[in-house]
Scaffold this motif. Structure first.
Motif, mmCIF file in Angstrom:
data_model
loop_
_atom_site.group_PDB
_atom_site.id
_atom_site.type_symbol
_atom_site.label_atom_id
_atom_site.label_comp_id
_atom_site.label_asym_id
_atom_site.label_seq_id
_atom_site.Cartn_x
_atom_site.Cartn_y
_atom_site.Cartn_z
ATOM 1 N N UNK A 10 0.841 -1.195 0.000
ATOM 2 C CA UNK A 10 0.000 0.000 0.000
ATOM 3 C C UNK A 10 0.877 1.246 0.000
ATOM 4 N N UNK A 11 0.279 2.363 -0.430
ATOM 5 C CA UNK A 11 0.961 3.645 -0.425
ATOM 6 C C UNK A 11 0.697 4.360 0.891
ATOM 7 N N UNK A 12 1.540 5.303 1.290
ATOM 8 C CA UNK A 12 1.321 6.040 2.542
ATOM 9 C C UNK A 12 -0.050 6.710 2.609
ATOM 10 N N UNK A 13 -0.536 7.224 1.467
ATOM 11 C CA UNK A 13 -1.846 7.873 1.480
ATOM 12 C C UNK A 13 -2.982 6.889 1.762
ATOM 13 N N UNK A 14 -2.736 5.603 1.491
ATOM 14 C CA UNK A 14 -3.759 4.603 1.778
ATOM 15 C C UNK A 14 -3.997 4.404 3.258
#
Length: 368
Positions: free
Chosen positions: A358-362
């Motif tokens: 996952x990405x940090x924004x997720x």
């Protein structure tokens, strides 16, 4: 007597600590290569293309004897199939001394040692390749290419040694000489055939890191040929590399053997060892040197990846599976990596597992 004169004039010369570090790399790599290759294939070949006399005046063995002893003393020796060791040396006096050194070893039906008549490698390579492959292109062949000068091993010759699908080369790249002489007038006539192109020129503007830049440029030339490659700097006491060992292989399995060697001899970065530090325990935390792997794994955000893919990515960046697990632990602590298969396992990241990224924004608060 200067060392350059000693190497030119004497049959046998004194060893130096940097040669011993190089031979440590050979031994560690051969331990892995032999363990994998000689239990899988009915026979394989190692060619020492610049074999020398097989011994130094102060006692240590030369590279061809290092190869033979690594084979004979390997813990898996009794399970090994046949190894052919082919040695070429240009000078007759050194050929005779090499034969004397091999005669001191215990004979083995699994080890076929062939000391060739005196000859120049560039002229003998096609014949040696035919001997090494034994009429079968699939025969694994490891070429040890450690010349005395740049002109003896141009890139075209290295390519010839990699013609077979299971050929590998372990090559000594003279990065210190390249650093010192690259801006001399007319030196490009030596540099371009040595690199197989003009891409070496990108390293010249580098001042402090020029040696490493030359190593990177050489490796890029190998990558452009579709090969896998690794490099390791053999350093002098001032911590600048005297030369680099370059691995070229058709198989990612070669990198799986290479990375543990470099990390064993250089616990901090896996990129190079000096005579003073090889084998010494590191005082540094390895976390600072896995940044490239961390960045690479973050690009998988939004996807699920098999362990084999992740391990392959780590190997291409000269990292071991232990470093991969270290980075995955860090990403998991941030909510950026989850093992999705198998559901239950004895360890967090077992071989064969699947990891979703996952990405940090997720994982940001506003996304919850």
């Amino acid at each position: 007597m200067r060392r350059v004169d000693e190497l030119r004039e004497r049959t046998v010369w004194k060893s130096d600590p940097h040669t011993q570090v190089k031979h440590l790399v050979y031994r560690h790599y051969l331990q892995c290569w032999m363990g994998k290759i000689l239990q899988k294939f009915p026979e394989a070949t190692i060619v020492d293309a610049f074999a020398g006399p097989g011994v130094y005046t102060d006692g240590p063995p030369g590279s061809p004897v290092v190869v033979a002893k690594t084979f004979l003393e390997h813990t898996a020796y009794r399970r090994f199939n046949k190894l052919n060791l082919i040695c070429l040396e240009e000078r007759p006096d050194r050929v005779e001394e090499l034969r004397r050194q091999f005669a001191k070893l215990s004979p083995s039906p699994q080890l076929n040692i062939s000391v060739q008549p005196p000859g120049v490698f560039a002229e003998q390579q096609p014949r040696l390749s035919a001997l090494a492959h034994r009429g079968r292109a699939e025969t694994p062949v490891l070429w040890l290419i450690d010349p005395f000068d740049l002109k003896s091993a141009p890139f075209s010759l290295i390519r010839q040694c990699l013609a077979g699908p299971r050929d590998e080369v372990l090559f000594t790249l003279f990065t210190n000489e390249l650093h010192r002489f690259c801006q001399r007038e007319g030196y490009d006539k030596t540099m371009t055939p040595y690199f197989g192109g003009t891409h070496w020129q990108s390293a010249v503007p580098e001042r402090r890191g020029r040696r490493e830049a030359f190593a990177a440029a050489y490796q890029q030339g190998l990558k452009d040929q579709g090969l896998f490659t690794g490099g390791f700097g053999i350093k002098v006491s001032s911590q600048s590399a005297r030369y680099h060992l370059i691995l070229a292989t058709h198989s990612e399995a070669g990198l799986k053997c290479w990375a543990p060697v470099t990390w064993k001899l250089d616990h901090y970065s896996g990129q190079g060892a000096s005579a003073e530090t090889a084998g010494a325990l590191s005082l540094f935390d390895e976390s600072s040197v896995v940044d490239r792997l961390d960045v690479a794994l973050r690009t998988y955000a939004g996807t699920a990846q098999r362990w084999e893919t992740l391990s392959s990515q780590a190997a291409r960046l000269n990292h071991m599976d232990k470093h991969l697990r270290q980075v995955l632990d860090n990403l998991a602590a941030q909510g950026l990596a989850f093992r999705v298969d198998p559901v239950q396992a004895r360890t967090a990241w077992p071989e064969g597992c699947t990891v979703r990224f996952y990405a940090p924004e997720d994982v940001a608060d506003e996304a919850s």
